[in-house]
Design an enzyme around this catalytic site. Sequence first.
Site, mmCIF file in Angstrom:
data_model
loop_
_atom_site.group_PDB
_atom_site.id
_atom_site.type_symbol
_atom_site.label_atom_id
_atom_site.label_comp_id
_atom_site.label_asym_id
_atom_site.label_seq_id
_atom_site.Cartn_x
_atom_site.Cartn_y
_atom_site.Cartn_z
ATOM 1 N N GLU A 1 0.818 -1.226 0.000
ATOM 2 C CA GLU A 1 0.000 0.000 0.000
ATOM 3 C C GLU A 1 0.849 1.273 0.000
ATOM 4 O O GLU A 1 0.413 2.310 -0.492
ATOM 5 C CB GLU A 1 -0.954 0.021 1.201
ATOM 6 N N GLN B 1 17.028 8.988 2.023
ATOM 7 C CA GLN B 1 17.041 8.813 0.562
ATOM 8 C C GLN B 1 16.360 10.011 -0.122
ATOM 9 O O GLN B 1 16.868 10.546 -1.111
ATOM 10 C CB GLN B 1 16.314 7.512 0.218
ATOM 11 N N HIS C 1 3.696 1.761 -1.649
ATOM 12 C CA HIS C 1 4.008 2.024 -3.063
ATOM 13 C C HIS C 1 2.752 2.520 -3.792
ATOM 14 O O HIS C 1 2.816 3.447 -4.590
ATOM 15 C CB HIS C 1 4.492 0.742 -3.749
HETATM 16 P P1 AMP Z 1 11.390 0.412 -2.319
HETATM 17 O O1 AMP Z 1 10.609 -0.480 -3.228
HETATM 18 O O2 AMP Z 1 11.492 -0.078 -0.915
HETATM 19 O O3 AMP Z 1 12.694 0.860 -2.905
HETATM 20 O O4 AMP Z 1 10.522 1.745 -2.204
HETATM 21 C C1 AMP Z 1 10.094 2.446 -3.328
HETATM 22 C C2 AMP Z 1 9.478 3.747 -2.897
HETATM 23 O O5 AMP Z 1 8.382 3.473 -2.025
HETATM 24 C C3 AMP Z 1 10.454 4.635 -2.093
HETATM 25 O O6 AMP Z 1 10.264 5.994 -2.480
HETATM 26 C C4 AMP Z 1 10.028 4.387 -0.676
HETATM 27 O O7 AMP Z 1 10.327 5.462 0.191
HETATM 28 C C5 AMP Z 1 8.526 4.232 -0.842
HETATM 29 N N1 AMP Z 1 7.930 3.523 0.296
HETATM 30 C C6 AMP Z 1 8.354 2.371 0.874
HETATM 31 N N2 AMP Z 1 7.596 2.063 1.946
HETATM 32 C C7 AMP Z 1 6.671 3.053 2.052
HETATM 33 C C8 AMP Z 1 5.587 3.318 2.954
HETATM 34 N N3 AMP Z 1 5.320 2.507 3.970
HETATM 35 N N4 AMP Z 1 4.863 4.443 2.756
HETATM 36 C C9 AMP Z 1 5.130 5.287 1.725
HETATM 37 N N5 AMP Z 1 6.121 5.078 0.833
HETATM 38 C C10 AMP Z 1 6.886 3.993 0.994
#
Ligand code: AMP
Length: 263
Positions: A12, A130, A14
């Site tokens: 959710e 990040q 993403h």
């Molecule tokens: P990742 O797939 O972990 O590299 O994350 C991809 C994007 O989704 C990054 O910009 C993360 O910061 C964001 N993201 C990961 N977890 C969450 C979350 N719980 N709430 C909002 N965005 C998230």
Amino acid sequence: MGFVPTMGALHEGHLSLMRRSKRLCDRIVVSIFVNPTQFAANEDLSAYPRPLSTDLQACKRENVDLVFTPTVDVIYPEGFEMTIKVGRLGELWEGRSRPGHFDGVATVVLKLFTIVAPDVAIFGQKDYQQSVIIRRMVLDLNLPVRIVVAPTVRESDGLALSSRNVYLDHLSREAATGIHQALIWAKSAVRKGVTRPGQLNGKMKRMIEKGGCFSLDYIGFCDPSTLQPLKSARPPLAILIAAKCLTPGPAMNRRYIDNVIIH
Ligand code: AMP
């Protein structure tokens, strides 16, 4: 055009970035790429979940216009050499425990920006350091893209959604809520006028390590724009936490991060 870079195993969090992007843009592109250069040799690259067909279905449900799923040799073809060096911002906090991690992140994000050429790119506050680094890169390298940072999506008990949460067993899943609880407690203490990190650290550590499932890596009290450590916990303030799971099993040694920004 809006762009949401991800490593897949979509949840959710993403999807919330995709929805934000949909509201801001006519078209949205999502990338799914588990970037090897941001994992150290001892980290979980090979075990990182890759449920591609479920991810593609989720993108379809969110009306994503295009999903970019490059293979490693498309992003890093033979002879690949040039990389981004993030510098000081990449050496603080997460960077101290994960040397080179943010150089890998910045390099792949720059490549994805060049390939996709979006007007807007959406990142999650969950990975706060990040997001600060990406904003810095866009400024420093004059990249023609607007960065939007969207709020962290959480489980009903406060745990930040993460692709790594599936590894937590019942006990460590329960204990993991201590990370968010410590942040909420610290935020309220700061609001009540507590200003010395030393007055917050001890109780936060106990909340995170309660039950013995997690070991605290760091609590950072820092400036939200420069990420420089602050001696006084006065807003504007970012509090960053990383904790490592100690429970034997698939979650063991995995890092869980979260943060709160107090304005
Ligand atoms: P990742 O797939 O972990 O590299 O994350 C991809 C994007 O989704 C990054 O910009 C993360 O910061 C964001 N993201 C990961 N977890 C969450 C979350 N719980 N709430 C909002 N965005 C998230």
